[in-house]
Design an enzyme around this catalytic site. Structure first.
Site: not given
Length: 654
Positions: A236, A293
Protein backbone atom coordinates in the site's frame (compact mmCIF):
# COMPACT_ATOMS: atom_id res chain seq x y z
CA UNK A 1 0.38 37.67 6.07
CA UNK A 2 3.98 38.51 5.33
CA UNK A 3 6.96 36.37 6.20
CA UNK A 4 10.60 36.27 5.18
CA UNK A 5 12.29 33.33 6.92
CA UNK A 6 10.86 29.81 6.69
CA UNK A 7 11.71 26.96 9.01
CA UNK A 8 11.35 23.66 7.13
CA UNK A 9 10.12 21.09 9.64
CA UNK A 10 11.34 18.08 7.70
CA UNK A 11 14.47 16.40 6.37
CA UNK A 12 16.11 14.86 3.29
CA UNK A 13 14.83 15.40 -0.22
CA UNK A 14 11.65 17.01 1.14
CA UNK A 15 13.52 19.82 2.86
CA UNK A 16 15.90 20.23 -0.10
CA UNK A 17 13.02 20.54 -2.53
CA UNK A 18 11.19 23.20 -0.45
CA UNK A 19 14.41 25.12 0.18
CA UNK A 20 15.06 25.27 -3.58
CA UNK A 21 11.84 27.14 -4.36
CA UNK A 22 11.99 29.27 -1.22
CA UNK A 23 15.48 30.47 -2.13
CA UNK A 24 14.40 31.16 -5.72
CA UNK A 25 11.60 33.39 -4.42
CA UNK A 26 13.88 35.28 -2.04
CA UNK A 27 12.96 33.67 1.25
CA UNK A 28 15.59 32.65 3.79
CA UNK A 29 15.36 29.12 5.13
CA UNK A 30 16.11 27.27 8.35
CA UNK A 31 16.74 23.52 8.57
CA UNK A 32 16.25 21.31 11.59
CA UNK A 33 18.22 18.13 12.07
CA UNK A 34 18.64 15.12 14.30
CA UNK A 35 22.02 13.89 15.49
CA UNK A 36 22.06 11.33 12.67
CA UNK A 37 21.35 14.10 10.12
CA UNK A 38 23.85 16.72 11.25
CA UNK A 39 25.88 16.32 8.03
CA UNK A 40 22.89 15.71 5.75
CA UNK A 41 22.44 17.59 2.50
CA UNK A 42 19.26 19.36 3.63
CA UNK A 43 21.23 21.03 6.42
CA UNK A 44 23.65 22.52 3.88
CA UNK A 45 20.79 23.45 1.53
CA UNK A 46 19.34 25.94 4.02
CA UNK A 47 20.73 29.28 5.20
CA UNK A 48 20.65 28.28 8.86
CA UNK A 49 20.14 25.08 10.83
CA UNK A 50 19.14 24.13 14.35
CA UNK A 51 19.83 20.77 15.96
CA UNK A 52 16.97 18.97 17.67
CA UNK A 53 19.03 16.48 19.70
CA UNK A 54 18.37 12.77 19.50
CA UNK A 55 17.69 10.41 16.61
CA UNK A 56 14.27 8.78 16.85
CA UNK A 57 11.57 10.63 14.91
CA UNK A 58 9.48 10.96 18.07
CA UNK A 59 12.24 12.86 19.87
CA UNK A 60 13.25 15.04 16.91
CA UNK A 61 11.14 15.82 13.84
CA UNK A 62 7.88 14.86 15.56
CA UNK A 63 8.56 16.85 18.73
CA UNK A 64 6.40 19.96 18.35
CA UNK A 65 8.00 21.81 21.26
CA UNK A 66 11.52 21.28 19.87
CA UNK A 67 10.52 22.39 16.37
CA UNK A 68 8.85 25.56 17.67
CA UNK A 69 11.84 26.30 19.88
CA UNK A 70 14.09 25.95 16.82
CA UNK A 71 11.92 28.43 14.90
CA UNK A 72 12.14 30.91 17.76
CA UNK A 73 15.90 30.46 18.11
CA UNK A 74 16.46 31.12 14.40
CA UNK A 75 13.99 34.01 14.20
CA UNK A 76 11.79 32.27 11.62
CA UNK A 77 8.35 33.76 11.02
CA UNK A 78 6.87 30.87 9.00
CA UNK A 79 6.96 27.07 9.06
CA UNK A 80 6.67 24.70 6.11
CA UNK A 81 5.97 21.15 7.35
CA UNK A 82 6.94 19.41 4.10
CA UNK A 83 5.20 16.08 3.62
CA UNK A 84 5.23 13.37 6.27
CA UNK A 85 6.13 13.93 9.93
CA UNK A 86 4.00 16.82 11.27
CA UNK A 87 2.54 17.93 7.92
CA UNK A 88 -0.94 16.59 8.72
CA UNK A 89 -0.91 17.30 12.43
CA UNK A 90 -3.66 19.79 13.32
CA UNK A 91 -2.16 20.37 16.78
CA UNK A 92 1.13 21.40 15.17
CA UNK A 93 -0.60 23.79 12.76
CA UNK A 94 -2.45 25.35 15.68
CA UNK A 95 0.71 25.55 17.78
CA UNK A 96 2.46 27.41 14.95
CA UNK A 97 -0.41 29.89 14.76
CA UNK A 98 -0.42 30.33 18.53
CA UNK A 99 3.30 31.05 18.41
CA UNK A 100 2.78 33.78 15.81
CA UNK A 101 4.19 31.72 12.95
CA UNK A 102 2.62 31.43 9.51
CA UNK A 103 1.85 27.77 8.90
CA UNK A 104 2.36 27.03 5.20
CA UNK A 105 -0.47 24.57 4.93
CA UNK A 106 -4.20 24.26 5.46
CA UNK A 107 -6.08 25.57 8.52
CA UNK A 108 -5.98 23.32 11.60
CA UNK A 109 -9.72 22.67 11.29
CA UNK A 110 -9.30 21.35 7.73
CA UNK A 111 -6.43 19.09 8.78
CA UNK A 112 -8.50 17.83 11.67
CA UNK A 113 -11.50 17.18 9.42
CA UNK A 114 -9.45 14.91 7.15
CA UNK A 115 -6.84 13.65 9.63
CA UNK A 116 -9.09 10.87 10.86
CA UNK A 117 -10.22 8.58 8.04
CA UNK A 118 -13.39 7.60 9.85
CA UNK A 119 -14.53 11.19 10.44
CA UNK A 120 -13.40 12.24 6.97
CA UNK A 121 -15.42 9.50 5.34
CA UNK A 122 -18.54 10.53 7.27
CA UNK A 123 -17.94 14.12 6.13
CA UNK A 124 -17.58 13.09 2.50
CA UNK A 125 -20.76 11.02 2.60
CA UNK A 126 -22.58 14.15 3.79
CA UNK A 127 -21.02 16.10 0.91
CA UNK A 128 -22.24 13.50 -1.66
CA UNK A 129 -18.70 12.45 -2.57
CA UNK A 130 -18.75 8.75 -3.61
CA UNK A 131 -17.26 6.57 -0.84
CA UNK A 132 -16.19 2.92 -0.54
CA UNK A 133 -18.71 0.85 1.49
CA UNK A 134 -17.36 0.06 4.95
CA UNK A 135 -17.41 0.74 8.67
CA UNK A 136 -16.14 3.91 10.30
CA UNK A 137 -17.90 3.85 13.66
CA UNK A 138 -16.78 4.70 17.17
CA UNK A 139 -17.12 1.20 18.59
CA UNK A 140 -13.61 -0.23 18.17
CA UNK A 141 -14.01 -3.55 19.93
CA UNK A 142 -12.51 -6.52 18.13
CA UNK A 143 -15.83 -8.35 18.24
CA UNK A 144 -17.72 -5.55 16.50
CA UNK A 145 -14.99 -5.00 13.91
CA UNK A 146 -15.02 -8.70 13.05
CA UNK A 147 -18.82 -8.68 12.83
CA UNK A 148 -18.81 -5.59 10.60
CA UNK A 149 -16.13 -7.11 8.37
CA UNK A 150 -18.29 -10.18 7.82
CA UNK A 151 -21.28 -7.94 7.11
CA UNK A 152 -19.33 -5.93 4.51
CA UNK A 153 -18.04 -9.11 2.91
CA UNK A 154 -14.50 -10.20 2.18
CA UNK A 155 -12.06 -9.17 0.90
CA UNK A 156 -11.78 -6.05 3.05
CA UNK A 157 -9.16 -3.50 3.99
CA UNK A 158 -8.38 -2.91 7.66
CA UNK A 159 -6.96 0.62 7.87
CA UNK A 160 -5.66 2.97 10.52
CA UNK A 161 -8.03 5.90 10.92
CA UNK A 162 -5.05 8.20 11.42
CA UNK A 163 -1.90 8.54 9.32
CA UNK A 164 -1.06 6.96 5.99
CA UNK A 165 1.83 5.59 3.95
CA UNK A 166 0.54 2.03 4.15
CA UNK A 167 1.20 1.69 7.89
CA UNK A 168 -1.61 0.21 9.94
CA UNK A 169 -3.18 -1.27 6.82
CA UNK A 170 -3.99 -4.91 6.09
CA UNK A 171 -5.79 -6.71 3.26
CA UNK A 172 -7.88 -9.59 4.59
CA UNK A 173 -9.13 -12.34 2.28
CA UNK A 174 -10.23 -14.99 4.78
CA UNK A 175 -12.20 -14.81 8.03
CA UNK A 176 -9.53 -16.74 9.92
CA UNK A 177 -7.09 -13.85 9.34
CA UNK A 178 -9.40 -11.11 10.62
CA UNK A 179 -8.45 -11.12 14.30
CA UNK A 180 -4.69 -11.09 13.63
CA UNK A 181 -5.04 -8.37 10.96
CA UNK A 182 -6.99 -6.16 13.36
CA UNK A 183 -4.45 -6.69 16.12
CA UNK A 184 -1.36 -6.00 14.03
CA UNK A 185 -2.93 -3.04 12.22
CA UNK A 186 -3.92 -1.51 15.56
CA UNK A 187 -0.44 -2.07 17.03
CA UNK A 188 1.30 -0.60 14.02
CA UNK A 189 -1.07 2.39 13.90
CA UNK A 190 -0.58 3.08 17.60
CA UNK A 191 3.21 3.04 17.23
CA UNK A 192 3.20 5.12 14.05
CA UNK A 193 0.44 7.66 14.72
CA UNK A 194 -0.41 7.46 18.41
CA UNK A 195 -3.90 6.20 17.65
CA UNK A 196 -5.12 2.63 17.27
CA UNK A 197 -8.50 3.57 15.77
CA UNK A 198 -9.38 1.51 12.69
CA UNK A 199 -11.85 1.63 9.82
CA UNK A 200 -12.97 -1.14 7.50
CA UNK A 201 -13.51 -0.81 3.77
CA UNK A 202 -14.63 -3.14 1.04
CA UNK A 203 -11.59 -4.07 -1.05
CA UNK A 204 -12.12 -2.98 -4.65
CA UNK A 205 -10.43 -5.74 -6.65
CA UNK A 206 -8.11 -4.75 -9.51
CA UNK A 207 -8.86 -1.08 -9.00
CA UNK A 208 -6.65 1.84 -9.86
CA UNK A 209 -5.45 4.33 -7.29
CA UNK A 210 -6.08 7.74 -8.85
CA UNK A 211 -5.67 10.98 -6.94
CA UNK A 212 -6.59 14.57 -7.78
CA UNK A 213 -4.33 17.50 -6.91
CA UNK A 214 -6.40 20.36 -5.49
CA UNK A 215 -5.48 23.88 -4.47
CA UNK A 216 -7.48 26.52 -2.62
CA UNK A 217 -6.82 30.07 -1.47
CA UNK A 218 -8.32 32.36 1.13
CA UNK A 219 -10.41 34.16 -1.51
CA UNK A 220 -12.82 31.31 -2.22
CA UNK A 221 -10.97 29.91 -5.24
CA UNK A 222 -10.59 26.13 -5.48
CA UNK A 223 -9.10 24.36 -8.51
CA UNK A 224 -7.74 20.97 -9.43
CA UNK A 225 -4.58 20.32 -11.43
CA UNK A 226 -5.54 16.99 -12.91
CA UNK A 227 -4.95 13.47 -11.73
CA UNK A 228 -2.05 11.20 -10.87
CA UNK A 229 -2.19 7.43 -11.27
CA UNK A 230 -0.50 5.77 -8.30
CA UNK A 231 -1.70 2.21 -8.86
CA UNK A 232 1.69 0.50 -8.76
CA UNK A 233 2.04 -0.10 -5.03
CA UNK A 234 3.72 -2.47 -2.62
CA UNK A 235 2.33 -2.90 0.87
CA UNK A 236 0.00 0.00 0.00
CA UNK A 237 2.96 2.30 -0.52
CA UNK A 238 3.34 3.92 -3.92
CA UNK A 239 6.21 2.75 -6.12
CA UNK A 240 5.48 4.33 -9.52
CA UNK A 241 3.32 7.42 -10.09
CA UNK A 242 2.35 9.12 -13.31
CA UNK A 243 0.33 11.99 -14.70
CA UNK A 244 -2.02 11.90 -16.43
CA UNK A 245 -3.56 8.47 -15.80
CA UNK A 246 -3.52 6.28 -18.90
CA UNK A 247 -7.22 5.41 -18.39
CA UNK A 248 -8.68 8.81 -17.50
CA UNK A 249 -10.19 10.81 -20.34
CA UNK A 250 -11.33 14.42 -20.26
CA UNK A 251 -14.87 13.56 -19.17
CA UNK A 252 -13.78 11.34 -16.29
CA UNK A 253 -11.14 13.90 -15.29
CA UNK A 254 -13.87 16.52 -15.07
CA UNK A 255 -16.09 14.29 -12.90
CA UNK A 256 -13.29 13.29 -10.54
CA UNK A 257 -11.95 16.85 -10.41
CA UNK A 258 -15.39 18.20 -9.58
CA UNK A 259 -15.75 15.68 -6.73
CA UNK A 260 -12.30 16.57 -5.39
CA UNK A 261 -13.05 20.29 -5.45
CA UNK A 262 -16.33 19.61 -3.64
CA UNK A 263 -14.42 17.69 -0.98
CA UNK A 264 -12.04 20.61 -0.48
CA UNK A 265 -14.86 23.14 -0.30
CA UNK A 266 -16.74 20.99 2.23
CA UNK A 267 -14.00 21.49 4.82
CA UNK A 268 -13.04 25.09 4.07
CA UNK A 269 -9.70 24.04 2.63
CA UNK A 270 -6.72 26.28 1.87
CA UNK A 271 -3.41 25.39 0.23
CA UNK A 272 -2.27 22.19 -1.47
CA UNK A 273 -4.14 18.94 -0.96
CA UNK A 274 -4.73 15.61 -2.63
CA UNK A 275 -8.02 13.75 -2.81
CA UNK A 276 -7.44 10.04 -3.34
CA UNK A 277 -9.90 7.77 -5.13
CA UNK A 278 -10.19 4.13 -6.08
CA UNK A 279 -11.16 3.86 -9.74
CA UNK A 280 -13.03 0.73 -10.82
CA UNK A 281 -12.87 -0.89 -14.23
CA UNK A 282 -16.35 0.43 -15.01
CA UNK A 283 -15.30 4.05 -14.44
CA UNK A 284 -16.90 4.32 -11.01
CA UNK A 285 -14.72 5.98 -8.38
CA UNK A 286 -14.75 6.08 -4.59
CA UNK A 287 -13.25 8.49 -2.07
CA UNK A 288 -10.41 6.98 -0.07
CA UNK A 289 -8.93 9.87 1.87
CA UNK A 290 -7.67 13.41 1.55
CA UNK A 291 -4.02 14.17 2.22
CA UNK A 292 -3.90 17.69 3.63
CA UNK A 293 -0.40 18.41 2.37
CA UNK A 294 1.79 18.35 -0.68
CA UNK A 295 2.37 14.78 -1.89
CA UNK A 296 5.64 12.96 -2.49
CA UNK A 297 4.58 12.52 -6.12
CA UNK A 298 3.78 16.18 -6.80
CA UNK A 299 6.65 16.54 -9.34
CA UNK A 300 4.71 14.68 -12.05
CA UNK A 301 1.92 17.25 -11.76
CA UNK A 302 4.47 20.06 -11.89
CA UNK A 303 6.04 18.62 -15.04
CA UNK A 304 2.80 18.33 -17.02
CA UNK A 305 1.40 21.69 -15.88
CA UNK A 306 4.62 23.72 -15.82
CA UNK A 307 3.68 25.01 -12.35
CA UNK A 308 5.75 25.09 -9.14
CA UNK A 309 3.38 23.85 -6.44
CA UNK A 310 5.63 24.93 -3.59
CA UNK A 311 5.57 28.45 -5.04
CA UNK A 312 1.78 28.20 -5.05
CA UNK A 313 1.87 27.15 -1.39
CA UNK A 314 3.99 30.14 -0.43
CA UNK A 315 1.73 32.52 -2.36
CA UNK A 316 -1.44 31.19 -0.74
CA UNK A 317 0.17 31.30 2.72
CA UNK A 318 1.04 34.96 2.08
CA UNK A 319 -2.63 35.67 1.36
CA UNK A 320 -2.41 35.88 -2.43
CA UNK A 321 -5.03 34.49 -4.80
CA UNK A 322 -4.27 31.33 -6.80
CA UNK A 323 -2.01 32.06 -9.78
CA UNK A 324 -4.44 30.39 -12.23
CA UNK A 325 -8.15 29.75 -12.52
CA UNK A 326 -9.46 26.34 -13.57
CA UNK A 327 -9.84 27.19 -17.26
CA UNK A 328 -6.26 28.49 -17.39
CA UNK A 329 -4.62 25.24 -16.27
CA UNK A 330 -3.05 23.31 -19.15
CA UNK A 331 -1.59 19.80 -19.37
CA UNK A 332 1.32 18.97 -21.65
CA UNK A 333 2.88 15.56 -22.27
CA UNK A 334 3.29 12.78 -19.74
CA UNK A 335 5.43 12.40 -16.59
CA UNK A 336 6.36 9.31 -14.57
CA UNK A 337 8.07 9.12 -11.18
CA UNK A 338 9.67 6.24 -9.31
CA UNK A 339 10.80 6.05 -5.71
CA UNK A 340 14.37 4.85 -5.39
CA UNK A 341 14.69 3.06 -2.05
CA UNK A 342 17.51 1.58 -0.02
CA UNK A 343 15.91 -1.84 0.19
CA UNK A 344 16.52 -5.38 -1.03
CA UNK A 345 13.60 -6.42 -3.27
CA UNK A 346 15.00 -9.95 -3.47
CA UNK A 347 15.00 -10.40 0.30
CA UNK A 348 11.47 -9.42 1.26
CA UNK A 349 12.09 -5.74 0.40
CA UNK A 350 14.10 -5.48 3.59
CA UNK A 351 15.16 -1.85 4.22
CA UNK A 352 18.91 -1.32 3.98
CA UNK A 353 21.28 0.86 5.95
CA UNK A 354 24.85 1.85 5.24
CA UNK A 355 27.01 4.46 3.53
CA UNK A 356 26.30 5.79 0.06
CA UNK A 357 29.87 5.75 -1.24
CA UNK A 358 29.08 7.13 -4.70
CA UNK A 359 25.94 9.06 -5.69
CA UNK A 360 25.54 10.45 -9.21
CA UNK A 361 21.97 11.16 -10.30
CA UNK A 362 21.15 11.10 -13.99
CA UNK A 363 20.97 14.35 -15.92
CA UNK A 364 19.29 15.31 -19.16
CA UNK A 365 16.41 17.12 -20.83
CA UNK A 366 13.08 16.24 -19.27
CA UNK A 367 14.69 14.56 -16.25
CA UNK A 368 14.42 15.54 -12.62
CA UNK A 369 15.90 13.88 -9.53
CA UNK A 370 14.67 15.09 -6.15
CA UNK A 371 17.03 13.87 -3.45
CA UNK A 372 18.86 14.75 -0.25
CA UNK A 373 21.93 12.56 -0.74
CA UNK A 374 25.63 13.17 -1.20
CA UNK A 375 28.72 10.99 -1.31
CA UNK A 376 29.51 9.50 2.06
CA UNK A 377 26.02 9.95 3.48
CA UNK A 378 24.79 7.25 5.84
CA UNK A 379 21.34 5.74 5.36
CA UNK A 380 20.29 5.35 8.99
CA UNK A 381 17.67 3.04 10.50
CA UNK A 382 15.70 5.91 12.00
CA UNK A 383 13.79 7.21 8.98
CA UNK A 384 12.18 6.19 5.72
CA UNK A 385 14.79 4.56 3.42
CA UNK A 386 13.84 6.51 0.28
CA UNK A 387 16.99 7.80 -1.43
CA UNK A 388 15.47 9.83 -4.24
CA UNK A 389 12.60 10.38 -6.62
CA UNK A 390 13.53 10.05 -10.28
CA UNK A 391 11.11 11.69 -12.70
CA UNK A 392 10.96 11.86 -16.50
CA UNK A 393 8.74 13.94 -18.78
CA UNK A 394 8.06 13.17 -22.41
CA UNK A 395 5.71 14.11 -25.19
CA UNK A 396 3.98 10.75 -24.81
CA UNK A 397 3.69 8.13 -22.08
CA UNK A 398 6.01 5.82 -24.04
CA UNK A 399 8.61 8.59 -24.26
CA UNK A 400 8.45 9.23 -20.52
CA UNK A 401 8.71 5.53 -19.60
CA UNK A 402 11.66 4.95 -21.94
CA UNK A 403 13.52 8.03 -20.66
CA UNK A 404 12.86 7.11 -17.05
CA UNK A 405 14.15 3.56 -17.41
CA UNK A 406 17.34 4.87 -19.01
CA UNK A 407 17.67 7.59 -16.36
CA UNK A 408 17.49 4.96 -13.63
CA UNK A 409 20.19 2.90 -15.33
CA UNK A 410 22.33 6.05 -15.52
CA UNK A 411 21.75 6.96 -11.87
CA UNK A 412 24.70 5.67 -9.87
CA UNK A 413 24.27 4.70 -6.23
CA UNK A 414 27.07 2.57 -4.82
CA UNK A 415 26.62 1.39 -1.25
CA UNK A 416 23.39 0.00 0.19
CA UNK A 417 21.34 -2.36 -1.94
CA UNK A 418 18.53 -0.53 -3.75
CA UNK A 419 15.37 -1.35 -5.72
CA UNK A 420 16.76 0.29 -8.87
CA UNK A 421 17.06 -2.83 -10.98
CA UNK A 422 13.51 -3.91 -10.12
CA UNK A 423 12.14 -0.46 -10.95
CA UNK A 424 13.67 -0.65 -14.42
CA UNK A 425 12.18 -4.12 -14.88
CA UNK A 426 8.75 -2.82 -13.87
CA UNK A 427 8.92 0.15 -16.22
CA UNK A 428 9.69 -2.21 -19.12
CA UNK A 429 7.10 -4.84 -18.19
CA UNK A 430 4.55 -5.24 -21.03
CA UNK A 431 1.57 -4.73 -18.69
CA UNK A 432 2.95 -1.40 -17.47
CA UNK A 433 4.02 -0.38 -20.96
CA UNK A 434 0.46 -1.02 -22.15
CA UNK A 435 -0.92 1.19 -19.37
CA UNK A 436 -2.82 -1.70 -17.80
CA UNK A 437 -1.19 -1.77 -14.35
CA UNK A 438 -3.65 -1.79 -11.44
CA UNK A 439 -3.10 -2.06 -7.70
CA UNK A 440 -2.63 -5.80 -8.31
CA UNK A 441 0.31 -5.25 -10.69
CA UNK A 442 3.17 -6.05 -8.29
CA UNK A 443 1.32 -8.91 -6.61
CA UNK A 444 0.43 -10.50 -9.94
CA UNK A 445 3.69 -10.02 -11.81
CA UNK A 446 6.33 -9.63 -9.10
CA UNK A 447 5.26 -11.94 -6.26
CA UNK A 448 7.92 -12.70 -3.62
CA UNK A 449 8.41 -16.25 -4.87
CA UNK A 450 9.25 -14.98 -8.36
CA UNK A 451 11.70 -12.29 -7.27
CA UNK A 452 15.21 -13.61 -7.73
CA UNK A 453 18.26 -11.43 -7.49
CA UNK A 454 19.86 -10.58 -10.85
CA UNK A 455 23.07 -12.49 -11.45
CA UNK A 456 26.33 -10.84 -12.44
CA UNK A 457 27.18 -11.02 -16.12
CA UNK A 458 30.53 -12.23 -17.41
CA UNK A 459 31.46 -8.57 -17.85
CA UNK A 460 30.80 -7.92 -14.15
CA UNK A 461 32.97 -10.84 -13.06
CA UNK A 462 35.71 -9.89 -15.52
CA UNK A 463 35.81 -6.27 -14.42
CA UNK A 464 35.79 -7.22 -10.74
CA UNK A 465 38.60 -9.70 -11.28
CA UNK A 466 40.60 -7.21 -13.28
CA UNK A 467 40.23 -4.54 -10.62
CA UNK A 468 41.33 -6.92 -7.85
CA UNK A 469 44.26 -8.13 -9.95
CA UNK A 470 45.49 -4.71 -11.05
CA UNK A 471 45.10 -3.19 -7.58
CA UNK A 472 47.23 -5.94 -6.06
CA UNK A 473 49.77 -5.66 -8.88
CA UNK A 474 50.16 -1.92 -8.39
CA UNK A 475 50.39 -2.28 -4.62
CA UNK A 476 52.99 -5.08 -4.74
CA UNK A 477 54.82 -3.95 -7.84
CA UNK A 478 54.88 -7.49 -9.18
CA UNK A 479 52.82 -9.92 -11.19
CA UNK A 480 50.51 -12.14 -9.20
CA UNK A 481 50.81 -15.89 -9.28
CA UNK A 482 53.85 -18.10 -9.55
CA UNK A 483 56.43 -18.74 -12.31
CA UNK A 484 57.08 -21.74 -14.49
CA UNK A 485 60.34 -21.62 -16.51
CA UNK A 486 60.23 -18.14 -18.09
CA UNK A 487 56.44 -17.71 -18.15
CA UNK A 488 54.14 -16.59 -15.34
CA UNK A 489 51.43 -18.95 -14.15
CA UNK A 490 47.87 -17.69 -14.53
CA UNK A 491 46.47 -16.17 -11.34
CA UNK A 492 43.38 -17.78 -9.85
CA UNK A 493 40.98 -15.45 -8.03
CA UNK A 494 37.80 -16.35 -6.16
CA UNK A 495 35.15 -13.64 -5.97
CA UNK A 496 31.81 -13.54 -4.23
CA UNK A 497 28.59 -11.58 -4.72
CA UNK A 498 26.15 -12.37 -1.94
CA UNK A 499 26.12 -16.15 -1.80
CA UNK A 500 27.33 -16.59 -5.40
CA UNK A 501 30.97 -17.42 -5.99
CA UNK A 502 33.01 -17.41 -9.18
CA UNK A 503 36.57 -18.45 -10.02
CA UNK A 504 38.44 -16.25 -12.50
CA UNK A 505 41.80 -17.01 -14.08
CA UNK A 506 43.86 -14.07 -15.25
CA UNK A 507 47.09 -14.21 -17.23
CA UNK A 508 48.87 -10.94 -17.95
CA UNK A 509 50.29 -10.89 -21.47
CA UNK A 510 53.30 -9.03 -22.81
CA UNK A 511 51.13 -6.29 -24.36
CA UNK A 512 49.58 -5.50 -20.97
CA UNK A 513 46.22 -7.13 -21.67
CA UNK A 514 44.77 -9.88 -19.50
CA UNK A 515 43.73 -13.23 -20.86
CA UNK A 516 40.76 -14.08 -18.67
CA UNK A 517 38.58 -17.12 -18.06
CA UNK A 518 35.36 -16.74 -16.04
CA UNK A 519 33.27 -19.88 -15.96
CA UNK A 520 32.87 -21.06 -19.55
CA UNK A 521 33.79 -17.68 -21.03
CA UNK A 522 37.25 -16.81 -22.33
CA UNK A 523 38.14 -13.27 -23.39
CA UNK A 524 40.80 -10.57 -23.51
CA UNK A 525 40.44 -7.87 -20.86
CA UNK A 526 41.93 -4.39 -20.92
CA UNK A 527 41.40 -2.14 -17.94
CA UNK A 528 42.30 1.47 -17.21
CA UNK A 529 43.05 3.19 -13.94
CA UNK A 530 39.94 4.10 -11.94
CA UNK A 531 39.53 7.87 -11.65
CA UNK A 532 36.74 9.81 -10.00
CA UNK A 533 34.80 6.58 -9.33
CA UNK A 534 34.89 5.62 -13.03
CA UNK A 535 36.92 3.18 -15.05
CA UNK A 536 37.21 2.37 -18.75
CA UNK A 537 37.67 -1.25 -19.72
CA UNK A 538 37.42 -3.40 -22.82
CA UNK A 539 36.37 -6.98 -23.41
CA UNK A 540 37.66 -8.39 -26.71
CA UNK A 541 38.38 -4.87 -27.95
CA UNK A 542 35.00 -3.28 -27.14
CA UNK A 543 35.51 -0.39 -24.70
CA UNK A 544 32.96 0.44 -22.04
CA UNK A 545 32.70 2.49 -18.88
CA UNK A 546 31.62 1.54 -15.36
CA UNK A 547 31.37 3.23 -12.00
CA UNK A 548 33.45 1.62 -9.27
CA UNK A 549 34.47 2.16 -5.67
CA UNK A 550 37.02 0.17 -3.68
CA UNK A 551 35.67 -1.15 -0.40
CA UNK A 552 37.42 -3.51 1.99
CA UNK A 553 38.72 -6.53 0.08
CA UNK A 554 36.59 -5.87 -2.96
CA UNK A 555 34.79 -3.44 -5.19
CA UNK A 556 31.37 -1.88 -5.63
CA UNK A 557 30.62 -1.97 -9.36
CA UNK A 558 27.82 -0.26 -11.30
CA UNK A 559 27.54 -1.69 -14.82
CA UNK A 560 24.58 -2.01 -17.18
CA UNK A 561 22.34 -0.44 -14.55
CA UNK A 562 23.17 -3.18 -12.04
CA UNK A 563 25.05 -2.36 -8.82
CA UNK A 564 26.85 -5.23 -7.13
CA UNK A 565 29.35 -5.64 -4.30
CA UNK A 566 32.22 -8.00 -5.16
CA UNK A 567 34.39 -9.44 -2.40
CA UNK A 568 37.78 -11.07 -2.93
CA UNK A 569 37.54 -14.40 -1.08
CA UNK A 570 40.57 -16.04 -2.68
CA UNK A 571 42.24 -16.54 0.68
CA UNK A 572 39.12 -16.75 2.82
CA UNK A 573 38.96 -19.66 5.23
CA UNK A 574 35.99 -22.02 4.85
CA UNK A 575 32.98 -20.75 6.80
CA UNK A 576 30.55 -22.66 8.98
CA UNK A 577 26.91 -22.97 8.11
CA UNK A 578 24.75 -19.88 8.60
CA UNK A 579 23.63 -19.53 12.19
CA UNK A 580 20.05 -18.89 11.08
CA UNK A 581 19.68 -22.61 10.50
CA UNK A 582 20.65 -23.60 14.05
CA UNK A 583 17.96 -21.63 15.83
CA UNK A 584 19.83 -18.35 16.19
CA UNK A 585 17.63 -15.45 15.07
CA UNK A 586 19.37 -12.18 14.25
CA UNK A 587 18.21 -8.66 13.48
CA UNK A 588 17.95 -8.23 9.70
CA UNK A 589 18.81 -4.51 10.08
CA UNK A 590 19.39 -1.80 12.66
CA UNK A 591 16.16 -1.16 14.55
CA UNK A 592 14.25 -0.85 17.81
CA UNK A 593 12.65 -3.73 19.68
CA UNK A 594 8.95 -2.90 20.08
CA UNK A 595 7.77 -6.26 21.40
CA UNK A 596 9.21 -9.44 22.89
CA UNK A 597 6.59 -12.18 22.62
CA UNK A 598 8.41 -15.06 24.34
CA UNK A 599 10.68 -15.88 27.26
CA UNK A 600 13.30 -18.52 27.95
CA UNK A 601 11.72 -21.94 28.35
CA UNK A 602 8.68 -21.24 26.15
CA UNK A 603 7.77 -23.85 23.56
CA UNK A 604 7.42 -22.35 20.07
CA UNK A 605 6.38 -23.56 16.64
CA UNK A 606 7.74 -22.70 13.23
CA UNK A 607 6.40 -19.37 12.00
CA UNK A 608 5.52 -18.09 15.47
CA UNK A 609 6.43 -14.43 16.09
CA UNK A 610 9.13 -14.18 18.75
CA UNK A 611 10.23 -10.55 18.51
CA UNK A 612 8.91 -7.48 16.69
CA UNK A 613 11.56 -5.11 15.31
CA UNK A 614 10.70 -1.60 14.12
CA UNK A 615 12.97 -0.04 11.52
CA UNK A 616 12.48 2.64 8.91
CA UNK A 617 8.85 3.18 9.90
CA UNK A 618 7.84 -0.47 9.44
CA UNK A 619 7.41 -3.36 11.86
CA UNK A 620 9.15 -6.65 11.07
CA UNK A 621 8.02 -9.93 12.64
CA UNK A 622 10.97 -12.12 13.65
CA UNK A 623 9.61 -15.67 13.51
CA UNK A 624 10.82 -19.07 14.64
CA UNK A 625 12.39 -21.03 11.79
CA UNK A 626 11.54 -24.39 13.37
CA UNK A 627 9.67 -25.97 16.26
CA UNK A 628 11.59 -25.91 19.54
CA UNK A 629 12.13 -24.26 22.91
CA UNK A 630 13.36 -20.74 23.60
CA UNK A 631 16.89 -20.95 25.01
CA UNK A 632 17.45 -17.22 25.42
CA UNK A 633 16.06 -13.77 24.50
CA UNK A 634 18.93 -11.32 25.04
CA UNK A 635 16.94 -8.18 24.07
CA UNK A 636 14.20 -6.15 25.74
CA UNK A 637 11.44 -3.85 24.53
CA UNK A 638 12.58 -0.33 23.67
CA UNK A 639 16.18 -1.41 23.03
CA UNK A 640 17.96 -0.22 19.88
CA UNK A 641 19.89 -3.06 18.24
CA UNK A 642 22.33 -3.20 15.32
CA UNK A 643 21.99 -5.43 12.27
CA UNK A 644 22.91 -9.07 12.93
CA UNK A 645 22.40 -8.71 16.71
CA UNK A 646 21.09 -11.91 18.27
CA UNK A 647 17.41 -11.48 19.14
CA UNK A 648 16.59 -15.00 20.30
CA UNK A 649 17.99 -18.51 20.29
CA UNK A 650 15.83 -21.59 19.88
CA UNK A 651 16.76 -25.14 20.80
CA UNK A 652 15.35 -26.93 17.79
CA UNK A 653 13.17 -29.94 18.54
CA UNK A 654 14.65 -33.26 17.34
Amino acid sequence: MTFSKILIANRGEIACRIARTARMLGYRTVAVFSDADQDALHVAACDEAVGLGGNLAGETYLDIAKVLAAAQAAGADAVHPGYGFLSENAAFAQACSDAGLVFIGPPPAAIDAMGNKAAAKRRMIDADVPCVPGYQGNDQSDALLIAEAKKIGLPIMVKAAAGGGGRGMRLVNTESDLAEAIRTARDEATNAFGSGELILEKAIVDARHVEIQVFADAHGNVVHLGERDCSVQRRHQKVIEEAPSPVVDAALRHRMGTAAVAAARAIGYRGAGTVEFLLGKDGSFYFLEMNTRLQVEHPVTEMITGQDLVAWQLAVAAGDALPLQQDEIRFTGHAIEVRLYAEDPYNGFLPQTGTVSVWRPAEGTGLRVDHGVRNGQVISPYYDPMIAKVIAHGATRADAARKLARALEDTVVLGPTTNKHLLVTMLRHPVFVAGDATTAFIGDHFPPAALTAPTPTAAHWALAGGLVYETARVQTGALLGGWRNSNPVATLLRLRVGSTRQEIQLDRRADGTLAAVAGDTTFILQIGTPRDAQVRFAIDGVWRQAHVHAIGDGWLIELDGLSLAFADVTHEAPQSADAAGDGTLRAPMDGRIVAVKVAAGDAVVRGQTLVVLEAMKMQHQIRATADGTIASVPVKEGEQVPARAILATVTIAP
